[in-house]
Structure formats: C-alpha cells, structure tokens
Design a protein around this motif. Structure first.
Motif, PDB file in Angstrom:
ATOM      1  N   SER A  26      12.844  15.672 -19.108  1.00 43.92           N
ATOM      2  CA  SER A  26      13.188  14.542 -18.249  1.00 43.92           C
ATOM      3  C   SER A  26      14.330  14.953 -17.327  1.00 43.92           C
ATOM      4  CB  SER A  26      13.593  13.328 -19.094  1.00 43.92           C
ATOM      5  OG  SER A  26      14.766  13.620 -19.851  1.00 43.92           O
ATOM      6  N   ARG A  27      14.447  14.259 -16.207  1.00 44.16           N
ATOM      7  CA  ARG A  27      15.458  14.645 -15.207  1.00 44.16           C
ATOM      8  C   ARG A  27      16.877  14.571 -15.748  1.00 44.16           C
ATOM      9  NH1 ARG A  27      12.335  17.520 -11.838  1.00 44.16           N
ATOM     10  NH2 ARG A  27      10.555  16.296 -11.130  1.00 44.16           N
ATOM     11  N   ASP A  28      17.112  13.696 -16.728  1.00 43.67           N
ATOM     12  CA  ASP A  28      18.449  13.591 -17.302  1.00 43.67           C
ATOM     13  C   ASP A  28      18.645  14.517 -18.504  1.00 43.67           C
ATOM     14  OD1 ASP A  28      16.952  12.366 -19.287  1.00 43.67           O
ATOM     15  OD2 ASP A  28      17.777  10.356 -18.944  1.00 43.67           O
ATOM     16  N   SER A  84       7.905  11.659 -12.099  1.00 38.32           N
ATOM     17  CA  SER A  84       8.542  11.844 -10.795  1.00 38.32           C
ATOM     18  C   SER A  84      10.046  11.731 -10.937  1.00 38.32           C
ATOM     19  CB  SER A  84       8.020  10.811  -9.795  1.00 38.32           C
ATOM     20  OG  SER A  84       8.316   9.495 -10.260  1.00 38.32           O
ATOM     21  N   ALA A  85      10.775  12.159  -9.905  1.00 37.69           N
ATOM     22  CA  ALA A  85      12.240  12.174  -9.970  1.00 37.69           C
ATOM     23  C   ALA A  85      12.811  10.779 -10.202  1.00 37.69           C
ATOM     24  CB  ALA A  85      12.809  12.776  -8.682  1.00 37.69           C
ATOM     25  N   ASP A  86      12.179   9.742  -9.631  1.00 39.88           N
ATOM     26  CA  ASP A  86      12.684   8.380  -9.821  1.00 39.88           C
ATOM     27  C   ASP A  86      12.126   7.712 -11.071  1.00 39.88           C
ATOM     28  OD1 ASP A  86      10.059   7.909  -9.102  1.00 39.88           O
ATOM     29  OD2 ASP A  86      10.539   7.076  -7.128  1.00 39.88           O
ATOM     30  N   PRO A  97      17.338  20.668 -17.162  1.00 38.62           N
ATOM     31  CA  PRO A  97      17.830  20.619 -15.775  1.00 38.62           C
ATOM     32  C   PRO A  97      19.161  21.330 -15.558  1.00 38.62           C
ATOM     33  CG  PRO A  97      16.910  18.501 -16.402  1.00 38.62           C
ATOM     34  CD  PRO A  97      16.922  19.336 -17.640  1.00 38.62           C
ATOM     35  N   PRO A 123      14.715  24.841  -7.930  1.00 39.83           N
ATOM     36  CA  PRO A 123      15.487  23.594  -8.027  1.00 39.83           C
ATOM     37  C   PRO A 123      15.996  23.081  -6.687  1.00 39.83           C
ATOM     38  CG  PRO A 123      16.072  25.066  -9.825  1.00 39.83           C
ATOM     39  CD  PRO A 123      15.179  25.845  -8.904  1.00 39.83           C
ATOM     40  N   PRO A 149      11.491  18.776  -6.653  1.00 39.50           N
ATOM     41  CA  PRO A 149      12.649  18.145  -7.306  1.00 39.50           C
ATOM     42  C   PRO A 149      12.963  16.742  -6.804  1.00 39.50           C
ATOM     43  CG  PRO A 149      13.096  20.452  -6.870  1.00 39.50           C
ATOM     44  CD  PRO A 149      11.789  20.147  -6.217  1.00 39.50           C
ATOM     45  N   ASP A 150      12.685  16.466  -5.520  1.00 34.38           N
ATOM     46  CA  ASP A 150      12.947  15.116  -5.017  1.00 34.38           C
ATOM     47  C   ASP A 150      11.750  14.187  -5.201  1.00 34.38           C
ATOM     48  OD1 ASP A 150      11.131  15.984  -3.130  1.00 34.38           O
ATOM     49  OD2 ASP A 150      12.530  15.963  -1.447  1.00 34.38           O
ATOM     50  N   GLY A 151      10.647  14.710  -5.756  1.00 36.05           N
ATOM     51  CA  GLY A 151       9.489  13.889  -6.050  1.00 36.05           C
ATOM     52  C   GLY A 151       8.632  13.525  -4.863  1.00 36.05           C
ATOM     53  N   GLU A 195       4.068  15.288 -16.076  1.00 37.53           N
ATOM     54  CA  GLU A 195       5.486  15.214 -15.742  1.00 37.53           C
ATOM     55  C   GLU A 195       5.750  13.906 -15.004  1.00 37.53           C
ATOM     56  OE1 GLU A 195       7.071  17.409 -12.215  1.00 37.53           O
ATOM     57  OE2 GLU A 195       5.279  18.640 -12.505  1.00 37.53           O
TER      58      GLU A 195
END
Length: 665
Positions: free
Chosen positions: A442-444, A487-489, A399, A578, A534-536, A485
């Motif tokens: 992963s998002r992080d 989701s963002a949350d 990311p 992104p 990106p925001d899912g 993949e």
C-alpha cells in the motif's frame, strides 16, 4: 586402413623384427576372425616359437635368426597387444554379444562444454555425430560437431549464441535456438548458412523435430506447447494447459517428439519453473490435442525399445515400459542410475540415439540456487544480506525502501515473508493455507496486497505488514485473479484475470459502485502486467496485439483517451520508477531496459537504452521479478547463484540391451 586394407608386414617399417614375431603380428591382424589366433595362449606360443611362420610374411622377412632375441620380443608383444585392442574395439567379433560399454568422453579444453541454459548435447539418430554447445571466438558460445570416429570437434559455422540443439529425423540438419529475440534456426550439415524458421512466438526452453516435419517447442510466458513447420510458417498451439484446481498446470516445456508421429512427450509445471519437485512428465496426443500425466519427473526421452526414459528431481535416471501406439505406460518404473546433472529450470544434458548410444552429463542438483541481490544501473550486483539463500519470487520494496516483501518456497509451500533491510530479521507474513505470492505494498506501507490460492482458484488478499490480525479477502471471483494493485488515491483496484491465453485487465472502484470495468479486455488480444504510475494517472501494460509482447501506456482511468507503444523489440515485466519519469522493462534479449517518459503536458516516449543483461536473474513474463529503490538507482532482483559446472560427459554404447534386461518389455 584398419578396416579396408590388409595390414603390411611390420618388417616394411623395421627390418630387424624377427620373422616369427612378424608372422605372429600378421596373423593377429588378419581380417577374418577365423584367420586370427583362437586364444591368447596360441598367440603367446607363436611369439615364443622361432620356427613359426606365415608364407607371405616369411617370403618378405629378413634372414632368420638362430634364437629369438628378448630385445625384440617384448616391444613387439606390447605393439601387438595395443593393435589387437584397437581392432577389437573398432570391430567386435561377430559371434560375440553386443557388450555394454561405459566411458567418459574427454573434450579438449578449447572445445569443451560451456555453461548455458537448455540442453547442451544432441546425438544424431544413428549415433555417429555429437553436436554440443561450446566456446566461440566471436561470442560466448557456438555449436560444435564431433564425428564419433574423430578425436577432435569442429565448430559449426553460423551458430554463434546457439543453445538447445536438436537433430532432424534424418540426421542431416541441426536445429537450435538463439536469443534476442528468441529464434529457431536450422543448420544443414551438408553446408550453407543457417536459416531462420521463426523469430517470434517461441520461448527459451527445449525444442524437438518430429517425423511430421514440425518443430515442437514451448511458448513465451509458460503458455502451451507450440509447433512450426521446419520449412518456416505460422506458429500454432498444440497443447492446452489444464488450469483446473485438481491439476493447476502453469506451463508446458521440454518437448520430445515420439518417432512414430502420434505424440510428444513434455514436462508439466504446476508451480514455478524452478520447483522441480512439482514437475510431471506428460504425453500429448497429436490427433486429439489432449494430454495425460504419465509420471512425476523433470524431463523425458523415448527409447526405441518401447520405454519411457526420464530423470527425476533428485537426478535419478528412470525407465518404464511405454506403448507408443496407446500413449501409455505398461509397467512399473525402474531406477537405472543417479547423479544426472540438473541445472536451471530443469535444464538437462541427456541424449539417446536410435541405435542405442546414451550420453549424459553427471553432476548434482542445485539446492537453493537463488540469492537476493541489489543491482545497479551498470549491472554490478551485491548481496542484500550475505548468506541469505532460498527459492525467492516476486520481490517488492516498501515505498520507503526499508522493507522487502518476497514469496519464498519452503517445505510447507510458498508463503510471503517481510525482510527488514538490509541485514534485519525476516518475518513470516502468511502461513501454509495455500500458495501466496505477488505482493504489492500500500502507498502508506502499512499493508500488503497479494495473490493467494487458498480457495478454489487465485484470489486477492490483504494483510497488515506488521503481521497483526488475519489476512482478509479483497477480491474473490470465479475466474483466477493473478495480479492486483490500488491506485495512488486508493479509489481504484486494478487487477488482471485469466491464464495464458485469455488475459485481461479490469478495474473497479473501492467504494460506491464496485462493478468491474473491462479496462483493457479485448477478447482477441491478451493483456497482462498492469502497472499504475506513482501518481495513478497512467497505466502501463503488456499486450500481444502486434503479434509479440510489447509495452504500452494509456491514461487512467480514461484508457480510451490515448495509447502509446513504448517498446519496439518485445517487452515483459514493466515497473515504473518512483519518480514517474522512467519505465523499466525487459526485452526479448533478456536485457534490462530504461525508457524515459514525459507525462506533462501529454505523454511522450523519450530515450530508451539498455542498462544491463538480465540473463543471470529470474524472469517471468506475466509478473515482475524485481523492484526499484525509491531513488531509482538500484534494482532488487533474484539472482541464480552459480552452483559450479557439472562433471563428466558419460557415454554408454549398446545401452538398449541393458535397458531391456533391467526394465523388461
């Protein structure tokens, strides 16, 4: 005239030639072998004998000289030798065996072979015509045709952009492919503009024209072989990809129809298309729709002597006895020669006529042809790390853009590696427990989700990006899982199952009720390449519901609340910018596309534009082979590195006699 008319006396053109020389020349050029000299010694004696004569020549010749002049003897001898050699090459004596002749065919610089994907040469069934991919004034390439009795080739009108030419069984027409979209077209050698057979449902590799009136070719995305009537019509599948764990076939391509009409030879890939070491030659039984593996190899042709002729991944030309009726090998293979040029994805320049003329292009086999590059929006590329070469697949940026996860094929198989960008160290993330590929961060940025084949089929695994700990299973199902993949949350896992002709997209919660939900899973439609925004809140995917692969977007997770078509000229490999305000994908012309999207207050497709040609970069219909930097201004892509043009165009005449002698029946 050499063939049809009696040669006139040389004195017609130069009256100072001595009569005995003129007579010797006349006898050397007689039509019937019995009327010519029986040996070089007899010819030499006649040239030196001042009294030698032939009645018709003596009557037409000038007054005899008392002595032969050396001034005239040796130029005349030279001329006779050249003429005799020409006559002998054009028309060998009928009592002589058919000699095998090998030579390199020179093409004029302005008519030469042009580097291009696919097979670039094709001989007519009777061996009298060569069609090949050459230069064009109005585009990059076009087809050229060279009659075997002519010194120069001529462009074939209406064939701009053509590749992978192939002849009709009667030799009167030439089929070929074009891109943008991929089409099959036919040009009649009797005149008239080319006609389009089909402009959908076919892919970029080779094609062949069977005696049953069908053209056989490969389908998009590594699907089974398909066929279409040469007169045009519906594209239908004719082979079935064996996805069992024992075979693990991933694609069928490079077909070659058998002349008897019972089957089609083709190439089976068990891994990525560029992994030529894992390719096999198979034969399709058209009566049953089943196929069987024959031998390991890159591409094959059938010889009318009853032999399978094929090329291995190291560029060796092999042959083995083959029963066309039983569709099986009947003897061991024999190596015939080496040095056959192999290009991208097994592209091979080799053609064989029914009359026994073999043509092929020499060269080498590309080793590690790929490099990882940055590509800007204008198509300019620079190396990620100069000198970093290998067989790369499915690159994915972390990311923050500081690391790159990529699948690399090595001696032990395909594993995931993490590269510190740009010139930092490369660390192995997975080890030879099975083929590992298609990473997703992963998002992080702390872990990498990936597809692994370490079990009975394809499953989803996850491992910490720093390599600490072991890889852990995330989703193991009876059917193959080919992409995934979160989701963002982190509340949803979106994944795609199936292979080739049964592709569906599912989702399941990561906690609580984890029952699989068929998000886009119509049994009559194929869907693949799911990509969450990106925001899912939005799900992009590719579907063939319109008859060709197009890009669509739906809200997530409530996918039934809307549906928007983004592309209009075919699509594959969707990736969100992104920012979430742009979708990238490749169209059927292999161009990188940008589509502006609006998601607030509702979804709307905005301006679409071509960014650059992606033909020099690796593509795969079912999964992105690139990623986008955090600022959305660059792409990380796998570029086919230029390995130089191949060597000579080799011609072998009367090759079938040698084939039988060396391999047997």
């Amino acid at each position: 005239k050499v063939i049809t008319e009696k040669a006139p006396p040389v004195t017609v053109h130069r009256d100072t030639v001595p009569p005995n020389i003129a007579a010797a020349v006349a006898q050397a050029l007689n039509k019937l072998p019995a009327d010519r000299f029986g040996s070089a010694a007899e010819f030499s004696e006649a040239l030196a004998n001042t009294s030698f004569t032939v009645p018709s020549v003596a009557a037409a010749g000038p007054k005899a000289f008392d002595k032969p002049s050396r001034r005239y003897v040796w130029p005349a001898v030279t001329a006779v030798v050249v003429i005799a050699a020409l006559v002998g090459w054009l028309r060998p004596r009928p009592d002589d065996p058919r000699a095998v002749l090998r030579y390199s065919m020179a093409l004029a610089e302005e008519e030469g072979l042009i580097p291009r994907f696919g097979t670039r040469i094709a001989l007519s069934p009777d061996g009298s015509r060569l069609v090949y991919v050459g230069p064009s004034e109005s585009g990059p390439v076009q087809l050229w045709i060279r009659e075997r009795d002519q010194l120069n080739a001529q462009p074939l009108p209406g064939t701009d952009g053509a590749f992978s030419p192939f002849f009709s069984p009667d030799g009167n027409s030439v089929g070929f492919k074009t891109t943008g979209p991929t089409t099959i077209r036919i040009a009649s050698l009797g005149g008239g503009p080319p006609v389009t057979v089909t402009d959908s449902g076919v892919a970029l590799a080779g094609a062949t024209w069977g005696p049953d009136g069908y053209i056989y070719t490969d389908a998009p995305g590594g699907q089974p072989l398909v066929r279409v009537p040469a007169t045009g019509g519906v594209v239908e599948r004719v082979s079935v990809i064996d996805t069992t764990h024992t075979q693990n076939e991933t694609s069928h391509h490079w077909p070659a129809a058998l002349p008897g009409g019972k089957g089609v030879l083709f190439t089976v890939s068990h891994d990525a298309l560029t992994n030529l070491d894992q390719a096999d030659i198979a034969v399709l039984d058209l009566a049953t729709g089943t196929h069987q593996i024959l031998v390991r190899g890159v591409a094959a042709r059938y010889a009318p002597t009853g032999h399978l002729v094929y090329v291995t991944s190291d560029g060796s030309l092999m042959a083995a006895p083959f029963d066309e009726d039983r569709l099986e090998l009947t003897g061991p293979a024999v190596a015939l020669t080496d040095g056959i040029a192999l290009r991208l994805v097994g592209s091979l320049d080799l053609t064989l006529s029914q009359t026994g003329t073999l043509m092929y292009v020499t060269g080498g086999v590309a080793e590690d042809p790929n490099e990882m590059v940055w590509v800007d929006r204008d198509g300019r590329h620079t190396a990620v790390d100069p000198g970093w070469l290998g067989e790369f697949y499915t690159p994915a940026l972390s990311p923050d853009g500081s690391r790159l996860a990529v699948s690399i094929v090595g001696d032990a198989g395909r594993d995931l590696w993490v590269k510190q960008l740009d010139t930092g160290p490369l660390s192995r993330l997975t080890f030879p427990e099975g083929s590992d590929h298609r990473p997703w961060w992963s998002r992080d940025g702390r872990s990498v989700l990936f597809v692994s084949e370490r079990g009975e089929t394809r499953d989803l695994y996850r491992r910490r990006a720093d390599g600490v700990g072991q890889a852990e299973p995330v989703l193991v199902l009876p059917e193959p899982v080919n992409q995934g993949e979160f989701s963002a949350d982190g509340e949803w896992l979106v994944y795609r199952t199936g292979r080739n002709d049964a592709l569906d997209v599912y989702a399941r919660r990561t906690s609580g009720d984890t029952t699989a939900l068929p998000i886009i899973a119509d049994p009559n439609i194929n869907e693949h390449s799911p990509a969450l925004s990106p925001d899912g809140k939005w799900l992009a995917y590719v579907s063939d519901e319109s008859g060709q692969w197009e890009l669509y977007v739906r809200p997530f997770p409530n996918v039934d609340d809307g549906r928007w078509q983004v592309s209009t000229a075919g699509a594959s490999e969707p990736v969100w910018a992104p920012s979430g305000r742009e979708l990238f994908y490749k169209n059927t012309a292999d161009e990188m596309m940008s589509s502006e999207v609006q998601t607030n207050p509702s979804f709307m497709v905005g301006q679409q534009r071509v960014l650059f040609s992606a033909s020099d970069y690796y593509s795969y219909a079912f999964h992105p082979q690139y990623d986008v930097t955090p600022d959305g201004e660059q792409f990380v892509m796998v570029r086919f590195r230029s390995v130089g043009e191949a060597g000579s165009l080799v011609v072998v005449e009367n090759w079938l006699d040698e084939l039988v002698e060396r391999v047997g029946n």
